[in-house]
Design an enzyme around this catalytic site. Structure first.
Site, mmCIF file in Angstrom:
data_model
loop_
_atom_site.group_PDB
_atom_site.id
_atom_site.type_symbol
_atom_site.label_atom_id
_atom_site.label_comp_id
_atom_site.label_asym_id
_atom_site.label_seq_id
_atom_site.Cartn_x
_atom_site.Cartn_y
_atom_site.Cartn_z
ATOM 1 N N ASN A 34 13.569 3.972 8.796
ATOM 2 C CA ASN A 34 12.891 2.955 7.990
ATOM 3 C C ASN A 34 13.955 2.267 7.143
ATOM 4 O O ASN A 34 14.673 2.932 6.403
ATOM 5 C CB ASN A 34 11.834 3.623 7.096
ATOM 6 N N GLY A 35 14.032 0.957 7.270
ATOM 7 C CA GLY A 35 15.031 0.201 6.513
ATOM 8 C C GLY A 35 15.799 -0.700 7.450
ATOM 9 O O GLY A 35 15.463 -0.817 8.627
ATOM 10 N N TYR A 87 3.814 -4.665 -3.538
ATOM 11 C CA TYR A 87 2.919 -5.034 -2.440
ATOM 12 C C TYR A 87 2.747 -3.988 -1.352
ATOM 13 O O TYR A 87 1.647 -3.765 -0.869
ATOM 14 C CB TYR A 87 3.436 -6.322 -1.777
ATOM 15 N N CYS A 140 8.495 0.280 7.842
ATOM 16 C CA CYS A 140 8.138 1.284 8.814
ATOM 17 C C CYS A 140 7.610 2.473 8.052
ATOM 18 O O CYS A 140 7.766 2.541 6.836
ATOM 19 C CB CYS A 140 9.326 1.747 9.654
ATOM 20 N N GLY A 168 2.977 0.095 9.262
ATOM 21 C CA GLY A 168 3.394 -0.436 10.554
ATOM 22 C C GLY A 168 2.288 -0.348 11.570
ATOM 23 O O GLY A 168 1.724 0.724 11.768
HETATM 24 P P1 5GP Z 1 1.879 -16.550 1.429
HETATM 25 O O1 5GP Z 1 0.769 -17.543 1.399
HETATM 26 O O2 5GP Z 1 2.769 -16.670 0.249
HETATM 27 O O3 5GP Z 1 2.639 -16.597 2.705
HETATM 28 O O4 5GP Z 1 1.232 -15.108 1.422
HETATM 29 C C1 5GP Z 1 1.305 -14.272 0.358
HETATM 30 C C2 5GP Z 1 0.357 -13.136 0.598
HETATM 31 O O5 5GP Z 1 0.873 -12.294 1.625
HETATM 32 C C3 5GP Z 1 0.180 -12.287 -0.621
HETATM 33 O O6 5GP Z 1 -1.219 -12.117 -0.777
HETATM 34 C C4 5GP Z 1 0.811 -10.967 -0.302
HETATM 35 O O7 5GP Z 1 -0.067 -9.921 -0.674
HETATM 36 C C5 5GP Z 1 0.991 -10.965 1.165
HETATM 37 N N1 5GP Z 1 2.328 -10.492 1.561
HETATM 38 C C6 5GP Z 1 3.406 -10.334 0.791
HETATM 39 N N2 5GP Z 1 4.451 -9.899 1.523
HETATM 40 C C7 5GP Z 1 4.020 -9.762 2.771
HETATM 41 C C8 5GP Z 1 4.646 -9.327 3.969
HETATM 42 O O8 5GP Z 1 5.812 -8.982 4.005
HETATM 43 N N3 5GP Z 1 3.851 -9.295 5.075
HETATM 44 C C9 5GP Z 1 2.537 -9.659 5.043
HETATM 45 N N4 5GP Z 1 1.801 -9.595 6.154
HETATM 46 N N5 5GP Z 1 1.940 -10.094 3.939
HETATM 47 C C10 5GP Z 1 2.664 -10.147 2.802
HETATM 48 MG MG MG Z 2 -2.236 -10.427 -0.513
#
Ligand code: 5GP
Ligand code: MG
Length: 461
Positions: free
Chosen positions: A107-108, A248, A6, A32
């Site tokens: 957030n959390g 990320y 969030c 978000g």
């Molecule tokens: P995977 O194919 O492993 O499901 O997708 C990994 C990709 O999703 C990576 O490129 C990463 O940047 C991204 N990613 C990592 N964590 C999250 C998350 O919590 N939510 C979303 N939407 N993408 C994520």
């Molecule tokens: Mg990615």
């Protein structure tokens, strides 16, 4: 599934507080996209505007210029990837009791929600939402008998366990809190005579606010009549900032936990190149998230860096769903390769993280179809083997490909010629304050033990 990334923003003592909050949230939109809300205090009462969707869609000139009056404002962005999106679960969460108006933005993710809610319900509390924030408000109200608001808040904090960065508007006070472990970020800044709070400093940059510092783990900062009061509300634990914010989630131009995200990601890529170099025609990331580690890898290895995957920047969350037989549409609509770059080439993909492996598999398959000769992948974080109970959206072990597959098996599943992950030690060497991070998703060592019920929802609406 719980999903509590969030974004938080607050500002105290600004003639255009609502508008500042709007722009602050705008800068934090990546944190978000499900719902957005702003509350303001105009000296008499709290005003609020919340809605589903992006910041730019939820607020209009009528809200910002007229309705959301007052010099104190705070806002919240909510993130969700699955489950019903409900306006009821949007924040800030607003209540009135004992002549006070109180708004909470969280957030959390708490790990003892179930127990607390059960206890409160047994004592007669009635809940409107499934949010942790509502539990916090109920606890505060319990403890206000004979105590000041801040004392009651501090007592409430001693009951809740897990990850919380909070902004609280209590009539004319704006309060910021971070849990004793400091899982989620929250920073304080200053613009003119006003104090500002934000999850990430990219919000300060947009408002030309000066970044002062992080709120400390276990610290409560109260802005009351323009002055700042800092108190320690909880016994400080070993700091355990969420490493995934740096890998990320946060924007690369932000400072979170006192370090610039861009440099941290670039260094992760550089260490990764040292740990596992390989010959290839070029390096490419999957934009945007993989780009910064990719830059670092290229610097260190000397291999050329190519943007061979092209991103559609206008993919919202609400495009019309394709029919069932348009398989993998969701992945294709966002990224598409530049064909001539792929055919007969040896490609090294630098990726920030593998979670489920499903989207990555589809992208790699596409590169094969276009005639790539070899496809290797280097990942700028260690294998994610354990669920997160503190707010990152991989909450069940079954979803995590590295939880029950070897690196070789993952490479086979995705269709890679080779796969290597950054080591935990390598990751830490890329960070300042290396001892201050939660690594539970890599090593299963949870700084706050998740209870047996921590994944249970109290009640699904
Ligand atoms: P995977 O194919 O492993 O499901 O997708 C990994 C990709 O999703 C990576 O490129 C990463 O940047 C991204 N990613 C990592 N964590 C999250 C998350 O919590 N939510 C979303 N939407 N993408 C994520
Ligand atoms: Mg990615």
């Amino acid at each position: 599934m719980k999903k509590e990334y969030c974004g938080l923003f607050g500002i105290y003592g600004h003639p255009e507080a609502a508008r500042m909050a709007y722009f602050g949230l705008y800068a934090l939109q990546h944190r978000g996209q499900e719902s957005a809300g702003i509350v303001t205090w105009d000296g008499q009462k709290i005003r609020e505007q919340k809605g589903m969707g992006l910041v730019a869609d939820v607020f209009n000139e009528e809200h910002l210029g007229h309705q959301l009056k007052g010099q104190i404002a705070m806002g919240h962005l909510r993130y969700s990837t699955t489950g019903a999106s409900l306006i009821r679960n949007s924040q800030p969460f607003l209540v009135r009791f004992k002549g006070m108006s109180i708004a909470v933005a969280h957030n959390g993710n708490l790990v003892n929600t179930y127990e607390l809610r059960k206890e409160l319900e047994e004592q007669g509390s009635i809940f409107q939402t499934t949010m942790d924030s509502e539990i916090i408000v109920h606890l505060i109200s319990r403890y206000m008998n004979g105590y000041s608001f801040e004392e009651a808040l501090s007592k409430a904090m001693s009951r809740i366990k897990g990850a919380y960065s909070l902004l609280i508007l209590a009539n004319d006070k704006l309060i910021a809190v971070r849990d004793p472990n400091g899982f989620r970020p929250l920073s304080i800044g200053r613009v003119g005579d006003s104090y500002v709070f934000a999850s990430e400093t990219c919000a300060f940059d947009l408002l030309e606010a000066e970044y002062l510092r992080c709120i400390n783990p276990g610290e409560m900062v109260t802005i009351d009549r323009g002055s700042l009061i800092s108190t320690s509300i909880a016994e400080i634990q070993a700091p355990s900032s969420c490493i995934f914010e740096l890998i990320y989630f946060a924007r690369p131009d932000s400072i979170v936990f006192g370090q610039e995200v861009y440099q941290a990601r670039k260094r992760m890529g550089m260490v990764l190149a040292r740990e596992s170099s390989i010959e290839a025609d070029f390096i490419m990331p999957f934009p945007d998230s993989g780009m910064y580690a990719g830059v670092g890898y290229a610097h260190e290895s000397g291999l050329p860096f190519e943007m061979a995957m092209i991103r559609n920047h206008y993919v919202g969350r609400t495009f019309i769903q394709p029919t069932q037989d348009m398989r993998d549409f969701g992945v294709r609509v966002k990224l598409n390769p530049a064909r001539s770059m792929i055919k007969n080439r040896n490609i090294l993909i630098v990726e920030d993280s593998i979670v489920r492996g499903t989207t990555i598999k589809t992208r790699v398959k596409k590169l094969r179809e276009l005639g790539a000769r070899e496809i290797h992948m280097r990942v700028s974080c260690p294998p994610i083997r354990y669920p997160c109970y503190y707010g990152i959206d991989f909450s069940s072990k079954g979803e995590l490909i590295a939880a029950n597959h070897s690196v070789e098996a993952i490479a086979r599943y995705i269709g890679l010629d080779s796969l290597h992950y950054l080591s935990i030690e390598g990751l830490l060497s890329a960070l300042n304050n290396r001892q201050d991070f939660c690594l539970a998703c890599f090593n299963g060592q949870y700084p706050v033990p998740p209870g047996p019920n921590c994944n249970k929802l109290c009640f699904e609406w």
